[in-house]
Scaffold this motif. Structure first.
Motif, mmCIF file in Angstrom:
data_model
loop_
_atom_site.group_PDB
_atom_site.id
_atom_site.type_symbol
_atom_site.label_atom_id
_atom_site.label_comp_id
_atom_site.label_asym_id
_atom_site.label_seq_id
_atom_site.Cartn_x
_atom_site.Cartn_y
_atom_site.Cartn_z
ATOM 1 N N VAL A 78 -59.147 -68.844 68.618
ATOM 2 C CA VAL A 78 -59.771 -68.630 67.754
ATOM 3 C C VAL A 78 -58.615 -68.079 66.569
ATOM 4 C CG1 VAL A 78 -61.592 -66.455 66.095
ATOM 5 C CG2 VAL A 78 -61.645 -67.071 68.441
ATOM 6 N N MET A 79 -58.882 -69.171 65.095
ATOM 7 C CA MET A 79 -57.359 -68.649 64.834
ATOM 8 C C MET A 79 -57.917 -67.758 63.179
ATOM 9 S SD MET A 79 -55.584 -72.182 65.135
ATOM 10 C CE MET A 79 -57.547 -73.468 65.646
ATOM 11 N N TYR A 80 -57.282 -66.821 62.745
ATOM 12 C CA TYR A 80 -57.080 -66.378 61.334
ATOM 13 C C TYR A 80 -56.802 -67.485 60.126
ATOM 14 C CZ TYR A 80 -58.634 -63.255 56.631
ATOM 15 O OH TYR A 80 -58.914 -63.164 56.147
ATOM 16 N N ILE A 81 -57.149 -67.668 58.975
ATOM 17 C CA ILE A 81 -56.441 -68.675 58.233
ATOM 18 C C ILE A 81 -56.594 -67.953 57.151
ATOM 19 C CG2 ILE A 81 -55.756 -70.334 56.578
ATOM 20 C CD1 ILE A 81 -56.071 -70.564 60.083
ATOM 21 N N SER A 82 -55.269 -66.733 56.384
ATOM 22 C CA SER A 82 -54.715 -65.720 55.647
ATOM 23 C C SER A 82 -55.065 -66.224 55.061
ATOM 24 C CB SER A 82 -54.325 -64.822 55.706
ATOM 25 O OG SER A 82 -52.900 -65.223 55.842
ATOM 26 N N SER A 83 -54.565 -67.630 54.235
ATOM 27 C CA SER A 83 -54.552 -67.806 53.169
ATOM 28 C C SER A 83 -55.800 -68.441 52.127
ATOM 29 C CB SER A 83 -53.895 -69.384 52.890
ATOM 30 O OG SER A 83 -54.748 -70.456 53.788
ATOM 31 N N ASP A 84 -56.834 -68.882 53.324
ATOM 32 C CA ASP A 84 -58.417 -68.824 52.585
ATOM 33 C C ASP A 84 -59.374 -67.888 52.965
ATOM 34 O OD1 ASP A 84 -58.492 -69.736 55.637
ATOM 35 O OD2 ASP A 84 -59.458 -71.965 53.794
ATOM 36 N N LYS A 85 -58.786 -66.677 53.916
ATOM 37 C CA LYS A 85 -59.807 -65.906 54.246
ATOM 38 C C LYS A 85 -60.835 -66.914 55.286
ATOM 39 C CE LYS A 85 -58.689 -62.022 51.041
ATOM 40 N NZ LYS A 85 -58.085 -62.729 50.083
ATOM 41 N N SER A 86 -60.550 -67.730 56.103
ATOM 42 C CA SER A 86 -61.295 -67.967 57.106
ATOM 43 C C SER A 86 -60.985 -68.526 58.471
ATOM 44 C CB SER A 86 -61.912 -69.700 56.172
ATOM 45 O OG SER A 86 -60.768 -70.369 56.561
ATOM 46 N N TYR A 87 -61.815 -68.587 59.395
ATOM 47 C CA TYR A 87 -61.557 -68.880 60.663
ATOM 48 C C TYR A 87 -61.582 -70.213 61.032
ATOM 49 C CZ TYR A 87 -62.104 -64.045 61.428
ATOM 50 O OH TYR A 87 -61.743 -62.628 61.046
ATOM 51 N N ALA A 88 -60.731 -70.448 62.119
ATOM 52 C CA ALA A 88 -60.961 -71.860 62.977
ATOM 53 C C ALA A 88 -61.436 -71.625 64.440
ATOM 54 C CB ALA A 88 -59.710 -72.722 62.607
ATOM 55 N N ILE A 89 -62.178 -71.831 65.420
ATOM 56 C CA ILE A 89 -62.057 -71.813 65.895
ATOM 57 C C ILE A 89 -62.642 -73.288 67.194
ATOM 58 C CG2 ILE A 89 -63.459 -71.256 68.084
ATOM 59 C CD1 ILE A 89 -64.944 -69.507 65.874
ATOM 60 N N LEU A 90 -61.613 -73.161 68.163
ATOM 61 C CA LEU A 90 -61.985 -74.516 68.752
ATOM 62 C C LEU A 90 -61.698 -74.202 70.313
ATOM 63 C CD1 LEU A 90 -58.711 -76.226 69.658
ATOM 64 C CD2 LEU A 90 -58.671 -75.728 67.437
#
Length: 119
Positions: free
Chosen positions: A90-102
């Protein structure tokens, strides 16, 4: 909005409308899978002990065995589903305030901005 990933009694629900099937890509590549997404509703519920991933009508339930922080914005979970090991990130992408989950070698979601945490 930053959601703490390390709280022990929280449930976080992530929702999106597309996902990448990494099983269908060469080398199980999540970026390629997300370039050719399956368009259907996806709900991923993270509790302190499980991940429940729903893709359309299909439900996958992963039991969390161990978790660790890879860095400030990434948490790695060692899980089991039907006695088979899976790694979920679970990764929080601060640049676009979103999550990526794989889930390695299985599925991936990205640009998830609908994340709700409840205690």
């Amino acid at each position: 909005m930053l959601i703490a990933l390390s709280a022990t009694s929280q449930t976080t629900t992530y929702k999106t409308n597309k996902w990448g099937n990494t099983k269908l890509t060469q080398d199980h590549d999540w970026a390629t899978a997300l370039d050719n997404p399956v368009k259907e509703n996806v709900t991923i519920v993270e509790t302190p002990t499980t991940f429940k991933a729903t893709f359309g009508q299909k439900i996958k339930l992963y039991k969390i065995i161990k978790s660790s922080k890879m860095d400030e914005d990434t948490k790695v979970y060692n899980t089991l589903m039907n006695a088979k090991p899976y790694i979920i990130k679970v990764m929080y992408i601060s640049s676009d305030k979103s999550y990526a989950i794989l889930c390695e070698n299985e599925w991936a979601v990205a640009n998830v901005t609908d994340a709700v945490t409840a205690k």
